[in-house]
Design a protein around this motif. Structure first.
Motif, short mmCIF file in Angstrom:
data_model
loop_
_atom_site.label_atom_id
_atom_site.label_comp_id
_atom_site.label_asym_id
_atom_site.label_seq_id
_atom_site.Cartn_x
_atom_site.Cartn_y
_atom_site.Cartn_z
N ARG A 1 1.06 14.25 7.60
CA ARG A 1 2.02 15.33 7.32
C ARG A 1 2.42 15.39 5.85
O ARG A 1 3.39 16.04 5.49
CB ARG A 1 3.27 15.13 8.17
N GLY A 2 1.70 14.65 5.00
CA GLY A 2 1.99 14.66 3.58
C GLY A 2 3.11 13.72 3.17
O GLY A 2 3.52 13.72 2.02
N ARG A 3 3.58 12.90 4.09
CA ARG A 3 4.64 11.96 3.76
C ARG A 3 4.06 10.73 3.07
O ARG A 3 2.99 10.25 3.45
CB ARG A 3 5.38 11.48 5.02
N LEU A 4 4.78 10.22 2.09
CA LEU A 4 4.36 9.01 1.39
C LEU A 4 4.99 7.80 2.06
O LEU A 4 6.21 7.73 2.21
CB LEU A 4 4.76 9.07 -0.08
N LEU A 5 4.14 6.87 2.48
CA LEU A 5 4.60 5.64 3.10
C LEU A 5 4.32 4.46 2.19
O LEU A 5 3.25 4.38 1.58
CB LEU A 5 3.89 5.41 4.44
N LYS A 6 5.27 3.55 2.12
CA LYS A 6 5.08 2.29 1.40
C LYS A 6 4.97 1.22 2.49
O LYS A 6 5.89 1.01 3.28
CB LYS A 6 6.28 2.03 0.50
N VAL A 7 3.81 0.57 2.56
CA VAL A 7 3.49 -0.35 3.65
C VAL A 7 3.24 -1.74 3.08
O VAL A 7 2.42 -1.91 2.18
CB VAL A 7 2.23 0.13 4.42
N HIS A 8 3.96 -2.72 3.61
CA HIS A 8 3.79 -4.12 3.19
C HIS A 8 2.96 -4.83 4.24
O HIS A 8 3.26 -4.78 5.43
CB HIS A 8 5.15 -4.80 3.04
N VAL A 9 1.89 -5.50 3.78
CA VAL A 9 0.96 -6.19 4.68
C VAL A 9 0.83 -7.64 4.22
O VAL A 9 0.56 -7.90 3.04
CB VAL A 9 -0.42 -5.51 4.67
N ASP A 10 1.03 -8.58 5.15
CA ASP A 10 0.86 -9.99 4.84
C ASP A 10 -0.60 -10.22 4.46
O ASP A 10 -1.50 -9.94 5.27
CB ASP A 10 1.26 -10.84 6.04
N ALA A 11 -0.84 -10.75 3.27
CA ALA A 11 -2.21 -10.91 2.78
C ALA A 11 -2.99 -11.97 3.56
O ALA A 11 -4.20 -11.89 3.67
CB ALA A 11 -2.20 -11.24 1.30
N ALA A 12 -2.29 -12.96 4.11
CA ALA A 12 -2.97 -14.04 4.84
C ALA A 12 -3.35 -13.63 6.25
O ALA A 12 -4.43 -13.95 6.73
CB ALA A 12 -2.09 -15.29 4.87
N THR A 13 -2.46 -12.90 6.92
CA THR A 13 -2.67 -12.59 8.33
C THR A 13 -3.15 -11.16 8.57
O THR A 13 -3.70 -10.86 9.62
CB THR A 13 -1.38 -12.78 9.13
N ILE B 1 0.97 -5.98 9.52
CA ILE B 1 1.78 -4.96 8.85
C ILE B 1 3.24 -5.35 9.02
O ILE B 1 3.70 -5.62 10.13
CB ILE B 1 1.52 -3.57 9.42
N GLY B 2 3.95 -5.39 7.90
CA GLY B 2 5.37 -5.72 7.92
C GLY B 2 6.20 -4.46 7.80
O GLY B 2 6.12 -3.55 8.62
N ARG B 3 6.93 -4.39 6.71
CA ARG B 3 7.80 -3.24 6.49
C ARG B 3 7.00 -1.97 6.20
O ARG B 3 6.00 -2.00 5.51
CB ARG B 3 8.70 -3.48 5.26
N ILE B 4 7.50 -0.87 6.74
CA ILE B 4 6.97 0.45 6.44
C ILE B 4 8.17 1.29 6.01
O ILE B 4 9.13 1.42 6.77
CB ILE B 4 6.28 1.11 7.65
N GLN B 5 8.09 1.83 4.80
CA GLN B 5 9.18 2.65 4.30
C GLN B 5 8.64 4.04 3.97
O GLN B 5 7.56 4.16 3.37
CB GLN B 5 9.78 2.05 3.00
N GLU B 6 9.39 5.05 4.37
CA GLU B 6 9.02 6.41 3.99
C GLU B 6 9.67 6.70 2.66
O GLU B 6 10.86 6.45 2.47
CB GLU B 6 9.48 7.40 5.04
N LYS B 7 8.89 7.20 1.73
CA LYS B 7 9.40 7.50 0.38
C LYS B 7 9.69 8.96 0.23
O LYS B 7 9.24 9.80 0.87
CB LYS B 7 8.40 7.06 -0.68
N LEU C 1 0.84 -1.20 0.00
CA LEU C 1 0.00 0.00 0.00
C LEU C 1 0.87 1.24 0.00
O LEU C 1 1.91 1.28 0.66
CB LEU C 1 -0.88 0.03 1.25
N ARG C 2 0.45 2.25 -0.70
CA ARG C 2 1.09 3.57 -0.63
C ARG C 2 0.08 4.47 0.06
O ARG C 2 -1.05 4.60 -0.39
CB ARG C 2 1.45 4.07 -2.01
N ILE C 3 0.54 5.05 1.17
CA ILE C 3 -0.34 5.88 1.99
C ILE C 3 0.28 7.26 2.14
O ILE C 3 1.46 7.38 2.47
CB ILE C 3 -0.52 5.24 3.39
N VAL C 4 -0.53 8.28 1.92
CA VAL C 4 -0.09 9.65 2.18
C VAL C 4 -0.55 9.97 3.60
O VAL C 4 -1.74 10.02 3.88
CB VAL C 4 -0.69 10.65 1.17
#
Length: 97
Positions: A76-88, A91-97, A70-73
């Motif tokens: 504060r206007g920051r773009l986050l790239k969020v990895h979520v396990d589809a089975a469970t 939320i896994g990795r969260i990266q600020e872009k 997922l890409r979430i704004v």
């Protein structure tokens, strides 16, 4: 040479689009079998923990598992790239872009 390059790029783009369709089909079938959570369930769980505007969604295979990216704004206007396990739904990795 330019025609060959354009043709090669068109083939790569068509293959990528076909892969996207296959990924969506695989995800739909996995949801129907109860193997993964639906996108609606994932979005609700993520919104509860990471408020913001959903700007994009992909489903990918990582290490043999399906993962929603997922890409979430954020607020504060920051773009986050969020990895979520589809089975469970975890939320896994969260990266600020």
């Amino acid at each position: 040479m330019a025609i060959g390059l354009v043709t090669a790029l068109a083939v790569v783009a068509a293959e990528a689009q076909a892969d996207d369709h296959r990924d969506h089909d695989v995800a739909r079938q996995a949801v129907e079998r109860g193997e993964i959570k639906s996108l609606a369930e994932i979005l609700q769980a993520v919104r509860d923990k990471l408020p913001g505007e959903i700007a994009g969604v992909k489903i990918e295979r990582e290490g043999g598992r399906l993962t929603y990216e997922l890409r979430i704004v954020g607020a504060r206007g920051r773009l986050l790239k969020v990895h979520v396990d589809a089975a469970t739904g975890e939320i896994g990795r969260i990266q600020e872009k």
